[in-house]
Scaffold this motif. Structure first.
Motif, PDB file in Angstrom:
ATOM      1  N   PRO A   1      24.754   1.261  39.559  1.00  0.00           N
ATOM      2  CA  PRO A   1      24.492   1.101  40.992  1.00  0.00           C
ATOM      3  C   PRO A   1      24.772   2.395  41.761  1.00  0.00           C
ATOM      4  O   PRO A   1      25.810   3.034  41.563  1.00  0.00           O
ATOM      5  N   GLY A   2      23.813   2.801  42.577  1.00  0.00           N
ATOM      6  CA  GLY A   2      23.977   3.983  43.417  1.00  0.00           C
ATOM      7  C   GLY A   2      23.888   5.311  42.700  1.00  0.00           C
ATOM      8  O   GLY A   2      24.178   6.356  43.297  1.00  0.00           O
ATOM      9  N   MET A   3      23.466   5.303  41.429  1.00  0.00           N
ATOM     10  CA  MET A   3      23.423   6.558  40.676  1.00  0.00           C
ATOM     11  C   MET A   3      22.460   7.558  41.305  1.00  0.00           C
ATOM     12  O   MET A   3      21.478   7.187  41.935  1.00  0.00           O
ATOM     13  N   SER A   4      22.746   8.816  41.137  1.00  0.00           N
ATOM     14  CA  SER A   4      21.891   9.887  41.599  1.00  0.00           C
ATOM     15  C   SER A   4      20.808  10.141  40.553  1.00  0.00           C
ATOM     16  O   SER A   4      21.080  10.096  39.352  1.00  0.00           O
ATOM     17  N   GLY A   5      19.590  10.381  40.998  1.00  0.00           N
ATOM     18  CA  GLY A   5      18.514  10.728  40.084  1.00  0.00           C
ATOM     19  C   GLY A   5      17.816   9.561  39.422  1.00  0.00           C
ATOM     20  O   GLY A   5      17.021   9.761  38.507  1.00  0.00           O
ATOM     21  N   PHE A   6      18.096   8.313  39.877  1.00  0.00           N
ATOM     22  CA  PHE A   6      17.399   7.159  39.291  1.00  0.00           C
ATOM     23  C   PHE A   6      15.892   7.364  39.441  1.00  0.00           C
ATOM     24  O   PHE A   6      15.408   7.720  40.510  1.00  0.00           O
ATOM     25  N   PRO A   7      15.101   7.148  38.368  1.00  0.00           N
ATOM     26  CA  PRO A   7      13.662   7.391  38.417  1.00  0.00           C
ATOM     27  C   PRO A   7      12.918   6.276  39.171  1.00  0.00           C
ATOM     28  O   PRO A   7      12.405   5.328  38.596  1.00  0.00           O
ATOM     29  N   LEU A   8      12.868   6.419  40.462  1.00  0.00           N
ATOM     30  CA  LEU A   8      12.260   5.435  41.344  1.00  0.00           C
ATOM     31  C   LEU A   8      10.738   5.458  41.203  1.00  0.00           C
ATOM     32  O   LEU A   8      10.109   6.515  41.295  1.00  0.00           O
ATOM     33  N   ALA A   9      10.154   4.296  40.956  1.00  0.00           N
ATOM     34  CA  ALA A   9       8.688   4.210  40.869  1.00  0.00           C
ATOM     35  C   ALA A   9       8.102   4.300  42.273  1.00  0.00           C
ATOM     36  O   ALA A   9       8.486   3.537  43.164  1.00  0.00           O
ATOM     37  N   ILE A  10       7.201   5.255  42.477  1.00  0.00           N
ATOM     38  CA  ILE A  10       6.564   5.408  43.786  1.00  0.00           C
ATOM     39  C   ILE A  10       5.109   4.943  43.768  1.00  0.00           C
ATOM     40  O   ILE A  10       4.484   4.811  44.812  1.00  0.00           O
ATOM     41  N   ASN A  11       4.592   4.684  42.576  1.00  0.00           N
ATOM     42  CA  ASN A  11       3.230   4.184  42.457  1.00  0.00           C
ATOM     43  C   ASN A  11       3.104   3.399  41.155  1.00  0.00           C
ATOM     44  O   ASN A  11       3.581   3.839  40.114  1.00  0.00           O
ATOM     45  N   LEU A  12       2.479   2.238  41.243  1.00  0.00           N
ATOM     46  CA  LEU A  12       2.187   1.428  40.058  1.00  0.00           C
ATOM     47  C   LEU A  12       0.714   1.077  40.099  1.00  0.00           C
ATOM     48  O   LEU A  12       0.205   0.635  41.128  1.00  0.00           O
ATOM     49  N   SER A  13       0.044   1.234  38.991  1.00  0.00           N
ATOM     50  CA  SER A  13      -1.344   0.812  38.853  1.00  0.00           C
ATOM     51  C   SER A  13      -1.423  -0.095  37.633  1.00  0.00           C
ATOM     52  O   SER A  13      -1.150   0.345  36.513  1.00  0.00           O
ATOM     53  N   ALA A  14      -1.747  -1.360  37.869  1.00  0.00           N
ATOM     54  CA  ALA A  14      -1.742  -2.337  36.782  1.00  0.00           C
ATOM     55  C   ALA A  14      -3.133  -2.860  36.516  1.00  0.00           C
ATOM     56  O   ALA A  14      -3.843  -3.252  37.442  1.00  0.00           O
ATOM     57  N   ASN A  15      -3.508  -2.868  35.248  1.00  0.00           N
ATOM     58  CA  ASN A  15      -4.744  -3.499  34.805  1.00  0.00           C
ATOM     59  C   ASN A  15      -4.369  -4.686  33.937  1.00  0.00           C
ATOM     60  O   ASN A  15      -3.868  -4.509  32.821  1.00  0.00           O
ATOM     61  N   LEU A  16      -4.563  -5.890  34.477  1.00  0.00           N
ATOM     62  CA  LEU A  16      -4.281  -7.121  33.746  1.00  0.00           C
ATOM     63  C   LEU A  16      -5.519  -7.458  32.939  1.00  0.00           C
ATOM     64  O   LEU A  16      -6.548  -7.846  33.488  1.00  0.00           O
ATOM     65  N   LEU A  17      -5.439  -7.294  31.626  1.00  0.00           N
ATOM     66  CA  LEU A  17      -6.602  -7.382  30.757  1.00  0.00           C
ATOM     67  C   LEU A  17      -6.753  -8.729  30.083  1.00  0.00           C
ATOM     68  O   LEU A  17      -7.867  -9.145  29.755  1.00  0.00           O
ATOM     69  N   SER A  18      -5.643  -9.410  29.855  1.00  0.00           N
ATOM     70  CA  SER A  18      -5.665 -10.712  29.205  1.00  0.00           C
ATOM     71  C   SER A  18      -4.318 -11.367  29.465  1.00  0.00           C
ATOM     72  O   SER A  18      -3.500 -10.838  30.220  1.00  0.00           O
ATOM     73  N   ASN A  19      -4.078 -12.509  28.844  1.00  0.00           N
ATOM     74  CA  ASN A  19      -2.813 -13.200  29.037  1.00  0.00           C
ATOM     75  C   ASN A  19      -2.487 -13.992  27.788  1.00  0.00           C
ATOM     76  O   ASN A  19      -3.291 -14.058  26.855  1.00  0.00           O
ATOM     77  N   SER A  20      -1.315 -14.603  27.782  1.00  0.00           N
ATOM     78  CA  SER A  20      -0.872 -15.377  26.642  1.00  0.00           C
ATOM     79  C   SER A  20      -0.026 -16.537  27.130  1.00  0.00           C
ATOM     80  O   SER A  20       0.550 -16.483  28.219  1.00  0.00           O
ATOM     81  N   LYS A  21       0.051 -17.587  26.318  1.00  0.00           N
ATOM     82  CA  LYS A  21       0.813 -18.782  26.678  1.00  0.00           C
ATOM     83  C   LYS A  21       2.034 -19.006  25.802  1.00  0.00           C
ATOM     84  O   LYS A  21       2.883 -19.822  26.133  1.00  0.00           O
ATOM     85  N   ASP A  22       2.128 -18.302  24.692  1.00  0.00           N
ATOM     86  CA  ASP A  22       3.280 -18.478  23.809  1.00  0.00           C
ATOM     87  C   ASP A  22       3.519 -17.234  22.987  1.00  0.00           C
ATOM     88  O   ASP A  22       2.712 -16.315  22.983  1.00  0.00           O
ATOM     89  N   GLY A  23       4.658 -17.197  22.336  1.00  0.00           N
ATOM     90  CA  GLY A  23       5.001 -16.048  21.502  1.00  0.00           C
ATOM     91  C   GLY A  23       5.874 -15.064  22.246  1.00  0.00           C
ATOM     92  O   GLY A  23       6.700 -15.440  23.078  1.00  0.00           O
ATOM     93  N   THR A  24       5.661 -13.796  21.972  1.00  0.00           N
ATOM     94  CA  THR A  24       6.470 -12.722  22.536  1.00  0.00           C
ATOM     95  C   THR A  24       5.562 -11.622  23.052  1.00  0.00           C
ATOM     96  O   THR A  24       4.551 -11.304  22.422  1.00  0.00           O
TER      97      THR A  24
END
Length: 128
Positions: A66-89
């Motif tokens: 908590p409060g650490m210096s230099g934490f790699p903060l995400a400033i942009n996310l681009s997500a492509n949801l290509l498929s999905n699953s209902k069970d497993g891992t």
């Protein structure tokens, strides 16, 4: 128009591993707490999982505090949801597209047990 409310009670459990300077991995069991009303993984849960794996790589083996210096903060996310699953891992692998001192970009791929690509997330991180 009908009104109403829905209660959601769940949790997201997954594990993440810093493999090397160039790769981090993670696994997330598909469980009730992360499913959408159709019985497949909620997009937000999958994106959160991928973001944490990407951040683990950007941390380069440093344990976040908590409060650490230099934490790699995400400033942009681009997500492509290509498929999905209902069970497993779900399985995630994060690798650098560019690893810089001030700005790093990470590509994280999430797949199913059978290797089917479900999500491709590109994230850009800066030290906070």
């Amino acid at each position: 128009m009908a009104t109403g409310s829905m209660d959601f009670d769940g949790s997201i459990a997954f594990s993440v591993r810093y493999e090397s300077e160039t790769e981090a991995t993670g696994t997330m069991p598909i469980q009730n707490g992360i499913l959408n009303p159709f019985g497949s993984v909620h997009a937000g849960a999958m994106i959160w999982f991928a973001d944490v794996v990407a951040t683990t790589l950007a941390l380069q083996g440093t344990m976040p505090t908590p409060g650490m210096s230099g934490f790699p903060l995400a400033i942009n996310l681009s997500a492509n949801l290509l498929s999905n699953s209902k069970d497993g891992t779900l399985h995630a692998t994060a690798q650098f597209v560019k690893h810089g001192r001030r700005v790093s970009t990470v590509r994280t791929v999430v797949t199913s047990d059978d290797g089917r690509q479900l999500l491709e997330l590109t994230s850009t991180h800066i030290p906070a």
